[in-house]
Scaffold this active site. Structure first.
Site, PDB file in Angstrom:
ATOM      1  N   HIS A 103      -2.642  -2.499  -9.277  1.00 32.29           N
ATOM      2  CA  HIS A 103      -3.531  -1.982  -8.436  1.00 32.29           C
ATOM      3  C   HIS A 103      -4.885  -3.012  -8.059  1.00 32.29           C
ATOM      4  O   HIS A 103      -5.168  -3.789  -9.123  1.00 32.29           O
ATOM      5  CB  HIS A 103      -4.276  -0.698  -8.966  1.00 32.29           C
ATOM      6  CG  HIS A 103      -4.869  -0.147  -7.898  1.00 32.29           C
ATOM      7  ND1 HIS A 103      -6.256  -0.035  -7.350  1.00 32.29           N
ATOM      8  CD2 HIS A 103      -4.481   1.125  -6.967  1.00 32.29           C
ATOM      9  CE1 HIS A 103      -6.412   0.927  -6.509  1.00 32.29           C
ATOM     10  NE2 HIS A 103      -5.506   1.615  -6.157  1.00 32.29           N
ATOM     11  N   ASP A 135       1.907   5.617  -6.832  1.00 33.96           N
ATOM     12  CA  ASP A 135       3.459   5.623  -6.092  1.00 33.96           C
ATOM     13  C   ASP A 135       4.564   5.598  -7.229  1.00 33.96           C
ATOM     14  O   ASP A 135       5.566   5.782  -6.511  1.00 33.96           O
ATOM     15  CB  ASP A 135       3.519   4.467  -5.183  1.00 33.96           C
ATOM     16  CG  ASP A 135       2.313   4.391  -4.205  1.00 33.96           C
ATOM     17  OD1 ASP A 135       2.399   5.549  -3.699  1.00 33.96           O
ATOM     18  OD2 ASP A 135       1.807   3.587  -3.991  1.00 33.96           O
ATOM     19  N   HIS A 180       0.791  -1.294  -0.179  1.00 28.74           N
ATOM     20  CA  HIS A 180      -0.030  -0.100  -0.087  1.00 28.74           C
ATOM     21  C   HIS A 180       0.907   1.192  -0.023  1.00 28.74           C
ATOM     22  O   HIS A 180       1.708   1.644  -0.921  1.00 28.74           O
ATOM     23  CB  HIS A 180      -0.937   0.098   1.160  1.00 28.74           C
ATOM     24  CG  HIS A 180      -2.084   0.882   1.488  1.00 28.74           C
ATOM     25  ND1 HIS A 180      -2.422   1.341   0.259  1.00 28.74           N
ATOM     26  CD2 HIS A 180      -2.698   1.294   2.486  1.00 28.74           C
ATOM     27  CE1 HIS A 180      -3.657   2.417   0.447  1.00 28.74           C
ATOM     28  NE2 HIS A 180      -3.490   2.292   2.043  1.00 28.74           N
TER      29      HIS A 180
HETATM   30  N1  CMX Z   1       4.704  -6.907  -9.537  1.00 30.30           N
HETATM   31  C1  CMX Z   1       4.680  -8.313  -9.506  1.00 30.30           C
HETATM   32  N2  CMX Z   1       3.740  -8.833  -9.171  1.00 30.30           N
HETATM   33  C2  CMX Z   1       2.398  -8.334  -9.189  1.00 30.30           C
HETATM   34  C3  CMX Z   1       2.233  -6.757  -9.329  1.00 30.30           C
HETATM   35  C4  CMX Z   1       3.395  -5.950  -9.654  1.00 30.30           C
HETATM   36  N3  CMX Z   1       3.702  -4.830  -9.693  1.00 30.30           N
HETATM   37  N4  CMX Z   1       1.102  -6.463  -9.104  1.00 30.30           N
HETATM   38  C5  CMX Z   1       0.519  -7.817  -9.008  1.00 30.30           C
HETATM   39  N5  CMX Z   1       1.398  -8.530  -8.950  1.00 30.30           N
HETATM   40  C6  CMX Z   1       0.765 -10.130  -8.815  1.00 30.30           C
HETATM   41  C7  CMX Z   1       0.378 -10.301  -7.307  1.00 30.30           C
HETATM   42  O1  CMX Z   1       1.368 -10.348  -6.464  1.00 30.30           O
HETATM   43  C8  CMX Z   1      -0.328 -11.556  -7.391  1.00 30.30           C
HETATM   44  O2  CMX Z   1       0.556 -12.505  -7.568  1.00 30.30           O
HETATM   45  P1  CMX Z   1       0.206 -14.028  -6.726  1.00 30.30           P
HETATM   46  O3  CMX Z   1      -1.421 -14.514  -7.229  1.00 30.30           O
HETATM   47  O4  CMX Z   1       1.349 -14.923  -7.113  1.00 30.30           O
HETATM   48  O5  CMX Z   1       0.107 -13.600  -5.176  1.00 30.30           O
HETATM   49  C9  CMX Z   1      -0.949 -11.496  -9.116  1.00 30.30           C
HETATM   50  O6  CMX Z   1      -0.267 -10.613  -9.667  1.00 30.30           O
HETATM   51  C10 CMX Z   1      -2.410 -11.076  -8.813  1.00 30.30           C
HETATM   52  O7  CMX Z   1      -2.382  -9.835  -8.452  1.00 30.30           O
HETATM   53  P2  CMX Z   1      -3.662  -8.671  -8.934  1.00 30.30           P
HETATM   54  O8  CMX Z   1      -5.061  -9.341  -8.528  1.00 30.30           O
HETATM   55  O9  CMX Z   1      -3.419  -8.054 -10.152  1.00 30.30           O
HETATM   56  O10 CMX Z   1      -3.455  -7.436  -7.627  1.00 30.30           O
HETATM   57  P3  CMX Z   1      -3.940  -7.332  -6.293  1.00 30.30           P
HETATM   58  O11 CMX Z   1      -5.182  -6.769  -6.387  1.00 30.30           O
HETATM   59  O12 CMX Z   1      -3.529  -8.861  -5.614  1.00 30.30           O
HETATM   60  O13 CMX Z   1      -2.651  -6.548  -5.570  1.00 30.30           O
HETATM   61  C11 CMX Z   1      -1.401  -4.513  -5.494  1.00 30.30           C
HETATM   62  C12 CMX Z   1      -2.590  -5.000  -5.898  1.00 30.30           C
HETATM   63  C13 CMX Z   1      -1.204  -3.171  -5.469  1.00 30.30           C
HETATM   64  C14 CMX Z   1      -1.034  -5.073  -3.907  1.00 30.30           C
HETATM   65  C15 CMX Z   1      -0.095  -5.193  -6.360  1.00 30.30           C
HETATM   66  O14 CMX Z   1      -0.312  -4.818  -7.778  1.00 30.30           O
HETATM   67  C16 CMX Z   1       1.151  -4.917  -6.041  1.00 30.30           C
HETATM   68  O15 CMX Z   1       1.771  -5.676  -5.188  1.00 30.30           O
HETATM   69  N6  CMX Z   1       1.751  -4.041  -6.726  1.00 30.30           N
HETATM   70  C17 CMX Z   1       3.060  -3.410  -6.049  1.00 30.30           C
HETATM   71  C18 CMX Z   1       3.145  -2.656  -4.934  1.00 30.30           C
HETATM   72  C19 CMX Z   1       2.130  -1.451  -5.241  1.00 30.30           C
HETATM   73  O16 CMX Z   1       2.598  -0.569  -6.023  1.00 30.30           O
HETATM   74  N7  CMX Z   1       1.501  -0.769  -4.047  1.00 30.30           N
HETATM   75  C20 CMX Z   1       0.913   0.306  -4.131  1.00 30.30           C
HETATM   76  C21 CMX Z   1      -0.497   0.133  -4.659  1.00 30.30           C
HETATM   77  C22 CMX Z   1      -1.246   1.835  -4.655  1.00 30.30           C
HETATM   78  C23 CMX Z   1      -1.126   2.145  -3.211  1.00 30.30           C
HETATM   79  O17 CMX Z   1      -2.179   1.472  -2.604  1.00 30.30           O
HETATM   80  O18 CMX Z   1      -0.604   3.099  -2.647  1.00 30.30           O
END
Ligand code: CMX
Length: 497
Positions: free
Chosen positions: A376, A432, A330
């Protein structure tokens, strides 16, 4: 009234009405209001009964209407896609991004008052919008700026609480501890308590929170919103002081810069941190505005709302929200992005080739990490909060090497790789991905501090909704949980029927 609201009705002034193409219902109903004074509290007092009626009608006439089906995937998948919360201040569209009371970010940039014509919106204006659904006039925003400055005094014990932590503690830990301490006690009234050896000693146990004081005295639930308003406005006013104290303590030898009584909220925050350039002040106004609210389901907003649903006061609720914001998936992604970009530059040099960058992204993914700043939980396109920061950078720092790296190379390289993984639902950059590069350009280079800025901004959104939670009498949040046994049995029953 016991509360210490200080703003007087300075003059009369009619609110600006707005005509963007797709105003939400919430904005439309509020446009019909005619109250025109400069006092936010009086405006809310007028608006609340109408919204209470609206909620009552929704419950009585449409209470049994279904909003969707809950699947096992949703229960196991972090409740994605489950509609389960009421959050009035903003709504997130997966493709278009956030709308604050129906207004998109470009609409806010156009309509909300700025420090000077054509400038970035003043965060106080957004606070007014989130609370009332109305676009405020410049006079209303100035009046609110004034009120926030008057509320910004922070008791000494808050700084002492922060000082009791090691300087090496993460800035978010120090900030959250400071916010918790804000809830503490200003005037000590000693009371006698029994200690384990059955003797008595004097002990001080009072709170700063107007809500908690009123609750202890026995306030009627229909009035909960009033002390919540007092706490919320004071909290919003004080968090930049606490946050900048943490910054100056850790990174600037504890040389504290006091609040400037001539500056608005965003500019003052920048000033207290030690950055007085007009461009950095503009960036801070933009930053605080766009990070303030992102509907109710994200970890920080939801945490604040959940904790507040137990009638915990705004200080306790917001401190809890900050602890959620401090997670790397987050708000901590704010810091992670810049650290990650710096590690790419360290390894590959500023003039890295596209192939080198691709290789680094794969290395990150193969080591089981996420690429920070991308993806996201709800959004499915590039985050408009990213886009507006990009526009700011194009205007003010188009040649900055880190900006070049973020906007051109990363934007080109990361989304196709995340798409290739086959599981990432949104390969595009989020808010971010950009913020750290801008802050770094203006000299705020301490990446570990970035999430604190995010936290200051979130106080505006979370506290605005909290006031409405109380005004609407939203109940204790308590969803049902089940075990894997329960799910397996349920699925068997469904299959056999
Ligand atoms: N890098 C690598 N893998 C990623 C990814 C990324 N940027 N975004 C999603 N994935 C992966 C997830 O870890 C998940 O993997 P598993 O099934 O092995 O657990 C898969 O793709 C499916 O995830 P999703 O449904 O697309 O995304 P989620 O809703 O589960 O998660 C988020 C959303 C933001 C946590 C994820 O995209 C992420 O970890 N991003 C990087 C961290 C980040 O930038 N966070 C900030 C978000 C904005 C904020 O809240 O400030």
């Amino acid at each position: 009234m016991a509360f210490f609201r200080t703003l007087s009705l300075l003059s009369r002034n009619r609110s600006r009405t707005v005509q963007p193409s797709n105003l939400s219902n919430s904005v439309r109903w509020l446009q019909t209001q005619t109250s025109s004074d400069l006092d936010l509290h009086s405006q809310l007092r007028e608006l609340i009964p109408e919204q209470q009626e609206r909620l009552k009608k929704l419950k009585s006439e449409h209470g049994k209407v279904q909003l969707g089906n809950i699947t096992v995937d949703m229960v196991l998948g972090g409740m994605r896609g489950m509609t389960g919360l009421l959050w009035e201040t903003s709504l997130l569209d997966p493709d278009e991004g956030i709308r604050f009371r129906g207004l998109s970010i470009p609409e806010c940039q156009k309509l909300l008052p700025a420090a000077k014509p054509g400038g970035e919106p003043l965060p106080e204006g957004l606070l007014w919008l989130l609370l009332t659904g109305k676009v405020p006039s410049k006079e209303q925003v100035d009046s609110l700026s004034n009120e926030l400055r008057e509320r910004a005094s922070v008791p000494d014990y808050v700084f002492k609480t922060i000082d009791s932590l090691p300087e090496s503690a993460h800035p978010m830990t120090q900030f959250a501890a400071g916010v918790m301490a804000l809830q503490g006690e200003r005037k000590s009234t000693p009371i006698l308590v029994l200690v384990p050896d059955f003797t008595t000693r004097t002990h001080v146990m009072q709170v700063e929170s107007e809500f908690q004081k009123a609750y202890e005295k026995g306030i009627h639930k229909s009035k909960y919103w009033e002390p919540t308003y007092e706490d919320s406005l004071s909290l919003i006013a004080r968090v930049p002081v606490v946050a900048s104290y943490v910054y100056r303590r850790i990174y600037k030898d504890g040389k504290i810069i006091p609040l400037d009584n001539t500056l608005d909220y965003g500019a003052n925050f920048s000033h207290m941190l030690g950055f007085d350039s007009p461009q950095m002040q503009e960036l801070m106004r933009l930053y605080v505005t766009i990070h303030s609210d992102h509907e109710g389901g994200n970890v920080s907003a939801h945490t604040g709302h959940l904790v507040a649903s137990a009638l915990s006061d705004p200080y306790l609720s917001f401190a809890a929200a900050l602890n959620g914001l401090a997670g790397p998936l987050h708000g901590l992604a704010n810091q992670e992005v810049l650290l990650w970009i710096k590690s790419v530059v360290d390894e590959c040099g500023e003039n890295m080739t596209t192939d080198q960058l691709k290789e680094y992204v794969w290395k990150t993914l193969n080591s089981g990490k996420v690429v920070p700043g991308f993806g996201h939980g709800v959004l499915r396109k590039t985050d408009p909060r990213y886009t507006c920061q990009r526009e700011f950078a194009l205007k003010h720092l188009p040649d900055d090497p880190l900006f070049q790296l973020v906007v051109s190379k990363l934007y080109e390289v990361v989304p196709p790789i995340l798409t290739e993984l086959g599981k990432v639902k949104n390969p595009w950059p989020n808010v971010d991905a950009h913020s750290g590069v801008l802050l770094n350009y203006y000299g705020l280079t301490e990446a570990r501090y970035f999430t604190v800025l995010f936290g200051v901004s979130r106080s505006i959104g979370i506290c605005s909704q909290l006031i409405w939670d109380r005004a609407l009498g939203l109940p204790l949040e308590r969803p049902k949980s089940v075990t894997m046994d329960w799910l397996e049995n349920h699925c068997k029953k469904v299959a056999s029927s």
